[in-house]
Design an enzyme around this catalytic site. Structure first.
Site, PDB file in Angstrom:
ATOM      1  N   ARG A   1     -47.016  31.502  68.635  1.00 37.05           N
ATOM      2  CA  ARG A   1     -47.809  31.195  69.819  1.00 37.05           C
ATOM      3  C   ARG A   1     -49.269  30.978  69.444  1.00 37.05           C
ATOM      4  O   ARG A   1     -49.788  31.632  68.534  1.00 37.05           O
ATOM      5  CB  ARG A   1     -47.684  32.312  70.849  1.00 37.05           C
ATOM      6  CG  ARG A   1     -46.381  32.272  71.637  1.00 37.05           C
ATOM      7  CD  ARG A   1     -46.202  33.529  72.477  1.00 37.05           C
ATOM      8  NE  ARG A   1     -45.491  34.568  71.757  1.00 37.05           N
ATOM      9  CZ  ARG A   1     -45.375  35.826  72.156  1.00 37.05           C
ATOM     10  NH1 ARG A   1     -45.951  36.210  73.276  1.00 37.05           N
ATOM     11  NH2 ARG A   1     -44.692  36.707  71.444  1.00 37.05           N
TER      12      ARG A   1
ATOM     13  N   GLU B   1     -41.435  51.580  71.880  1.00 40.94           N
ATOM     14  CA  GLU B   1     -41.205  51.105  73.240  1.00 40.94           C
ATOM     15  C   GLU B   1     -39.926  51.688  73.826  1.00 40.94           C
ATOM     16  O   GLU B   1     -39.850  51.967  75.034  1.00 40.94           O
ATOM     17  CB  GLU B   1     -41.143  49.575  73.252  1.00 40.94           C
ATOM     18  CG  GLU B   1     -42.480  48.917  72.918  1.00 40.94           C
ATOM     19  CD  GLU B   1     -42.359  47.432  72.643  1.00 40.94           C
ATOM     20  OE1 GLU B   1     -43.207  46.677  73.135  1.00 40.94           O
ATOM     21  OE2 GLU B   1     -41.422  47.035  71.925  1.00 40.94           O
TER      22      GLU B   1
ATOM     23  N   ARG C   1     -36.745  46.778  79.043  1.00 44.86           N
ATOM     24  CA  ARG C   1     -38.091  46.243  78.914  1.00 44.86           C
ATOM     25  C   ARG C   1     -38.118  44.877  79.593  1.00 44.86           C
ATOM     26  O   ARG C   1     -37.324  43.988  79.274  1.00 44.86           O
ATOM     27  CB  ARG C   1     -38.480  46.080  77.450  1.00 44.86           C
ATOM     28  CG  ARG C   1     -39.852  45.424  77.271  1.00 44.86           C
ATOM     29  CD  ARG C   1     -40.006  44.838  75.893  1.00 44.86           C
ATOM     30  NE  ARG C   1     -41.285  44.150  75.746  1.00 44.86           N
ATOM     31  CZ  ARG C   1     -41.483  43.153  74.914  1.00 44.86           C
ATOM     32  NH1 ARG C   1     -40.495  42.698  74.164  1.00 44.86           N
ATOM     33  NH2 ARG C   1     -42.670  42.574  74.817  1.00 44.86           N
TER      34      ARG C   1
ATOM     35  N   ASN D   1     -34.137  46.217  74.832  1.00 42.76           N
ATOM     36  CA  ASN D   1     -35.418  45.534  74.652  1.00 42.76           C
ATOM     37  C   ASN D   1     -35.108  44.161  74.069  1.00 42.76           C
ATOM     38  O   ASN D   1     -35.014  43.991  72.857  1.00 42.76           O
ATOM     39  CB  ASN D   1     -36.310  46.360  73.716  1.00 42.76           C
ATOM     40  CG  ASN D   1     -37.692  45.737  73.536  1.00 42.76           C
ATOM     41  OD1 ASN D   1     -37.925  44.576  73.843  1.00 42.76           O
ATOM     42  ND2 ASN D   1     -38.596  46.527  72.983  1.00 42.76           N
TER      43      ASN D   1
ATOM     44  N   HIS E   1     -47.601  43.834  76.439  1.00 38.69           N
ATOM     45  CA  HIS E   1     -47.375  44.908  75.455  1.00 38.69           C
ATOM     46  C   HIS E   1     -47.718  46.285  76.030  1.00 38.69           C
ATOM     47  O   HIS E   1     -48.002  47.227  75.295  1.00 38.69           O
ATOM     48  CB  HIS E   1     -48.179  44.675  74.166  1.00 38.69           C
ATOM     49  CG  HIS E   1     -47.723  43.511  73.358  1.00 38.69           C
ATOM     50  ND1 HIS E   1     -48.573  42.574  72.819  1.00 38.69           N
ATOM     51  CD2 HIS E   1     -46.475  43.119  73.001  1.00 38.69           C
ATOM     52  CE1 HIS E   1     -47.881  41.657  72.163  1.00 38.69           C
ATOM     53  NE2 HIS E   1     -46.595  41.971  72.255  1.00 38.69           N
TER      54      HIS E   1
END
Length: 396
Positions: free
Chosen positions: A240, A378, A92, A10, A180
């Site tokens: 961001r 994840e 990912r 990831n 996500h």
């Protein structure tokens, strides 16, 4: 089923998370770790192995970029695994575009097609694909599997998927993809285990971390996301900007004479909590700073989450549950309290002690909508998808 081993990678904007799973029927975690602080003077490698924790020094050169850091991760894996074969590597990958709506073997021209999506996720996609290349070199016989953050959101209704632009742009792929998705998919799978009645209803999941977004889920399916065409939209994040009037971009280009590259750098790397505070993107530092700018950055973060929660409740025509996940969502109890304050009109009431303790259920017994804190995973979601693809290809 013969024992097999699945590695997950990831690769994020400033870190690489990795995990190794053994599968003999069920998936069992063998090791997990991460290198964080990529590109900084003080990177750090931490890993949890079956025989204890590893906290190894990492030089700045070893974590100068994602390629170098992946090499360092692979050294640790080789040392820990010995001759243990890796049957598959699950990756990912942030953006799957229109074509990739589920896990896929990364072979033939797939990598080239994913490269074409880099402009839609410039902060993540190049790093994700760097992980794929490094894994191809290190584990040439293993199946490489791409798992996409956008795939979970492909069930959006059209009105939650489009922009008010001429239809040709939508047909060309300019639409709200959402991100996500692997985190949301895992969290919803856990919610189904611990609160199946709520999972079937209207759920708002908040993935709050250095990247932040919210998702409206009904009966386990995504029907709305705060993120859109890129991972810039929606909530303010670590660096961001989140939601922004597109006229601001036009102004920066036309009146301030900024280049497209400079605007991209501004919006992705120097905005959000870091830009607002002038201090840090780390919520822990901002809460401890005591400066007006830091407090205002946190205030803005909370306010945008609250506005989005109201919008998500409208998309769902009601609210049965809220789930907090991600680094901030799982650990910042003050943020959770501020987000949920005065939402009694939505049936939301927190239990102060449960919230401070970070229990799984943090709503009060009187709360009509239940509020949960669920640690996302994840890596486990990637491993599950990778195992399913192995099964589908007859690798038992």
């Amino acid at each position: 089923m013969a024992m097999r081993h699945i590695l997950t990678l990831n690769a994020g904007s400033s870190s690489i998370k990795f995990a190794l799973f053994a599968q003999d029927g069920e998936l069992t975690e063998v090791l997990r770790g991460q290198i964080e602080g990529l590109g900084s003077a003080t990177p750090k490698l931490e890993a949890k192995l079956q025989d204890g924790l590893v906290d190894e020094p990492v030089s700045a050169a070893e974590a100068a970029d994602h390629e170098a850091a992946l090499g360092r991760v692979l050294q640790l894996l080789r040392r820990s695994m010995g001759q243990m074969p890796v049957d598959a590597v699950g990756h990912r990958i942030v953006h799957g575009g229109l074509a990739f709506t589920g896990p896929v073997a990364i072979e033939n021209d797939v990598l080239d097609r994913l490269e074409a999506l880099v402009p839609l996720a410039p902060l993540h996609q190049p790093h994700n694909l760097a992980g794929v290349r490094a894994a191809h070199r290190a584990f040439s016989d293993a199946l490489q599997v791409g798992c996409f953050d956008t795939a979970f959101h492909r069930s959006h209704p059209w009105v939650n998927d489009t922009y008010a632009l001429p239809r040709a742009f939508y047909d060309d792929g300019v639409r709200r993809y959402g991100f996500h998705g692997l985190s949301y998919e895992y969290v919803i799978s856990r919610l189904k285990e611990i609160a199946p009645e709520q999972e079937k209803g209207g759920v708002v999941v908040m993935h709050l971390g250095n990247g932040a977004s919210m998702c409206a889920v009904r009966d386990g399916r995504s029907i709305g996301s705060s993120m859109g065409f890129t991972a810039l939209d929606g909530l303010p994040m670590g660096t961001r900007c989140g939601q922004l009037d597109p006229g601001v971009v036009l102004y920066l280009l036309q009146e301030k004479g900024m280049t497209a590259e400079a605007v991209t750098d501004l919006l992705y790397n120097h905005s959000g909590l870091k830009g607002l505070s002038g201090l840090s993107q780390d919520m822990r530092e901002l809460e401890a700073a005591g400066t007006q700018a830091a407090q205002q950055a946190v205030d803005y973060f909370v306010d945008r989450i609250r506005r989005e929660l109201g919008a998500m409740a409208a998309v769902l025509s009601g609210l049965d549950a809220i789930v907090f996940c991600g680094g901030i969502g799982e650990h910042a109890w003050r943020i959770r309290a501020r987000v949920c304050r005065d939402f009694d009109w939505l049936g939301v009431a927190l239990h102060d002690d449960r919230n401070r303790a970070g229990e799984t259920l943090i709503s009060s017994d009187e709360s009509r909508a239940r509020v949960f804190v669920i640690k996302t995973d994840e890596e486990m979601m990637i491993a599950r998808h990778t195992a399913q693809l192995l099964d589908a290809r007859g690798n038992h």
